[in-house]
Design a protein around this motif. Structure first.
Motif, PDB file in Angstrom:
ATOM      1  N   ILE A  49     -11.237  -6.839  -4.675  1.00 42.58           N
ATOM      2  CA  ILE A  49     -10.153  -7.676  -5.201  1.00 42.58           C
ATOM      3  C   ILE A  49      -8.881  -6.842  -5.371  1.00 42.58           C
ATOM      4  N   GLY A  50      -9.033  -5.599  -5.843  1.00 41.23           N
ATOM      5  CA  GLY A  50      -7.878  -4.715  -5.952  1.00 41.23           C
ATOM      6  C   GLY A  50      -7.251  -4.419  -4.601  1.00 41.23           C
ATOM      7  N   PHE A  54      -3.250  -5.048  -2.843  1.00 42.63           N
ATOM      8  CA  PHE A  54      -2.400  -4.251  -1.960  1.00 42.63           C
ATOM      9  C   PHE A  54      -1.988  -5.056  -0.733  1.00 42.63           C
ATOM     10  N   LEU A  55      -2.941  -5.741  -0.115  1.00 45.11           N
ATOM     11  CA  LEU A  55      -2.626  -6.507   1.093  1.00 45.11           C
ATOM     12  C   LEU A  55      -1.631  -7.628   0.782  1.00 45.11           C
ATOM     13  N   ALA A  56      -1.784  -8.277  -0.389  1.00 48.81           N
ATOM     14  CA  ALA A  56      -0.894  -9.376  -0.749  1.00 48.81           C
ATOM     15  C   ALA A  56       0.534  -8.880  -0.975  1.00 48.81           C
ATOM     16  N   ALA A  63       4.125 -12.572  -3.200  1.00 48.83           N
ATOM     17  CA  ALA A  63       2.705 -12.892  -3.037  1.00 48.83           C
ATOM     18  C   ALA A  63       1.849 -11.967  -3.877  1.00 48.83           C
ATOM     19  N   GLY A  64       2.243 -10.707  -3.986  1.00 45.86           N
ATOM     20  CA  GLY A  64       1.498  -9.775  -4.822  1.00 45.86           C
ATOM     21  C   GLY A  64       1.547 -10.143  -6.284  1.00 45.86           C
ATOM     22  N   GLY A 336      -3.289   0.444   9.832  1.00 45.81           N
ATOM     23  CA  GLY A 336      -2.039  -0.099  10.358  1.00 45.81           C
ATOM     24  C   GLY A 336      -0.838   0.337   9.547  1.00 45.81           C
ATOM     25  N   PHE A 337      -0.972   0.339   8.228  1.00 41.46           N
ATOM     26  CA  PHE A 337       0.117   0.799   7.367  1.00 41.46           C
ATOM     27  C   PHE A 337       0.436   2.266   7.657  1.00 41.46           C
TER      28      PHE A 337
END
Length: 606
Positions: A49-50, A54-56, A63-64, A336-337
């Motif tokens: 979930i954490g 990060f992805l959000a 969105a985060g 990717g990041f």
């Protein structure tokens, strides 16, 4: 202030743990996973979930923020479900079984509050610098606040995100899991400040080692009274305390790795293959640990090498493919990041494996070719030997001790030659005074950087293991402990071989799965030696921890920078006492309580 700290710590624990525990219990109640894995899956779900946080926020800062509020509301909604299932569990499997003996939850909360009480007990309130300034005379690098700065950059849409960081590091050099959890918990910062939230939430994440160690001791088939003792011994370790408040997420990575390998330990004991669900749990634990801190790769690589001959017996090729797919899919967004960062986020592997400690644009493969191409066999072997012998410690502490006692244990020239930790950390033993404050400060560095001093008095357990391992009756009673000890030692050797620079094998460069293993194994052996032995070792171990890490006043560095520092805060002193009391009570309850051994871990029963 003490109420703010307690509220942020407990609130962070609620948001991180409750949704995952609810999901784990739901899966176990429907027979999807083993009931013993419900709570460990709760930890892994919290990490996942954490990572979603990060992805959000990477997709869009708004969105985060929405994601964080949604997770906080979901945790509040799940809490009554969690409590209701616990109260009416009866003989039903699932979450009730997993929490039936949830002493590990109280131990985890007690350890976190104990550490925060020590951290703030001397009146310094700079949460981001407290551990650096209070504990040592020389400051450490800002690694501990990098996840926090990364979170702020993501939320604030920093235009230099892909090339920014602290000092000369970029954010892409540091895995994102702790950053994602901080983003997810960001709404709780309204209770105090984002900085204080980060310190409390970060400590909450690191003390996840408590349940992970408890579950591992149970999965190894040890006496059910053993786990509280092992947890207490590790909780009173200076290096564990320090890495729970200096917030590079090494202990979080270790906890996730241990939670993922629980099914593997049980499958080894029961001589069977892992199920599909257990394979996914193992893969998820490995990849989340890698997303927490890269140092765990030493443990991952060693595990893969050791399992290779047993792959058919434990997995089968379909399950291996499934596990590999889980790792690749989960890790791909972070890869990717890193690829978008300039320079690329590969500085950490180049530093450890190729000795490259500055920015450049070379690939990891090219850096390895350049480093080993210029290295002679003699120099390589000398560096490996120094990496191993470095674990006992350098001569800096003995040199200062000789100045205090008047007896010279080492010569001055030898000190300069074999004390790189002192020089790299900005300590000059010739200029230090010989006060008790200075001696304890240098002793803390000795424990922080070198493995044998970090284990402390319980290190005698390794000698007990060397004697017991030859007895067949002991091996029959502990079928998994010897392989686990072997895995720990193999990881140590892999680390010493791969760490490029000579004498760079500080604990701070290690996999903390290995570090916890080197502490767990001797603690288990000391517990197995009988009540008198384990009580005496624990008493001495606790005394050393108190003298070095609780009682000393802050050192000269903090006095120079904070001459108006407040006196000890009674609230945090009380918090320290409460944390110690709860941990001691949990051990004493198992040691001197009912004659019938309590069920101490959901992973304990075969």
């Amino acid at each position: 202030m003490v109420l703010d700290v307690v509220a942020l710590f407990l609130g962070s624990a609620l948001v991180f743990w409750v949704p995952g525990l609810t999901l784990g219990g739901w899966l176990a109640g429907r027979g999807v996973v083993d009931a013993r894995d419900a709570a460990p899956l709760g930890l892994l779900a919290g990490g996942a979930i954490g990572y979603g946080g990060f992805l959000a926020v990477w997709a869009a800062p708004a969105a985060g923020v929405v994601y964080g509020y949604a997770v906080c509301l979901a945790a509040l909604a799940c809490l009554p479900v969690l409590l209701a299932r616990r109260l009416r569990r009866g003989d039903r499997p699932g979450l009730g079984t997993a929490l039936a003996d949830g002493w590990w939850l109280w131990a985890m909360l007690a350890a976190g509050l104990l550490y925060l009480g020590i951290l703030f007990g001397h009146g310094v309130v700079r949460a981001d610098l407290q551990a650096i300034l209070y504990l040592f005379d020389s400051p450490l690098p800002p690694d501990s606040v990098t996840p926090f700065e990364f979170a702020k950059a993501l939320i604030g849409s920093d235009p230099t995100l892909y090339g920014a960081g602290l000092t000369d590091w970029v954010f892409a050099d540091r895995p994102p899991l702790q950053t994602g959890v901080v983003v997810t918990l960001w709404p709780l910062g309204r209770l105090s400040s984002p900085e204080m939230l980060y310190q409390c939430a970060g400590t909450m994440l690191q003390v996840a080692w408590v349940p992970a160690v408890a579950w591992t001791v149970g999965a190894l088939g040890c006496d059910r009274r053993c786990a509280p003792y092992v947890v207490l011994v590790l909780a009173l370790s200076g290096v564990v305390f320090f890495n729970s408040v200096y917030l590079w997420p090494k202990l979080l990575a270790a906890a996730l790795m241990l939670a993922g390998t629980l099914p593997l330990i049980r499958a080894w004991r029961e001589r069977r293959r892992l199920t599909i669900a257990e394979t996914v749990q193992l893969a998820l634990g490995v990849v989340l640990a890698m997303l927490a801190h890269g140092g765990v790769m030493f443990s991952v690589l060693t595990l893969a090498l050791l399992l290779l001959p047993f792959a058919g017996r434990l997995f089968g090729w379909r399950r291996i493919a499934l596990g590999a797919a889980v790792v690749l899919v989960v890790y791909a967004p972070w890869a990717g990041f890193q690829a978008m960062s300039v320079p690329p986020g590969n500085r950490l592997p180049k530093m450890h494996l190729a000795g490259q400690n500055s920015r450049d644009l070379r690939s990891t493969t090219q850096a390895l070719k350049d480093a080993y191409g210029a290295l002679t066999l003699e120099a390589w072997w000398d560096a490996r030997v120094r990496n191993v012998t470095f674990q006992v410690g350098t001569a800096d502490f003995l040199h200062l001790l000789s100045r205090v006692t008047g007896k010279w244990y080492v010569g001055k020239s030898e000190t300069v030659a074999v004390a790189p930790s002192a020089r790299h950390r900005g300590i000059d033993v010739e200029t230090l005074d010989t006060s008790w404050s200075t001696v304890t400060g240098l002793w803390r560095i000795w424990q922080r950087e070198h493995l044998v001093p970090a284990i402390g008095i319980p290190v005698i357990g390794w000698l007990l293991l060397a004697g017991a391992a030859w007895r067949r009756g002991w091996r029959d009673r502990h079928p998994a402990l010897l392989p686990f000890a072997g895995y720990t030692l193999a990881t140590f050797l892999v680390w010493c071989v791969l760490e490029f620079h000579p004498a760079w094998t500080w604990i701070t460069h290690a996999s903390f799965t290995m570090v916890l293993g080197t502490m767990m194994v001797p603690a288990i052996m000391v517990h197995d030696a009988g009540r008198a032995v384990r009580s005496a070792v624990l008493a001495l171990h606790a005394a050393v921890f108190a003298v070095l890490w609780i009682l000393p006043l802050p050192g000269g560095h903090i006095r120079r920078h904070h001459p108006t520092m407040e006196t000890a805060d009674p609230g945090f002193v009380a918090l320290t006492a409460v944390g110690l009391a709860v941990l001691a009570a949990l051990w004493l309850g198992s040691e001197y309580g009912s004659r019938r051994a309590p069920r101490l871990s959901p992973a304990a029963a075969p």
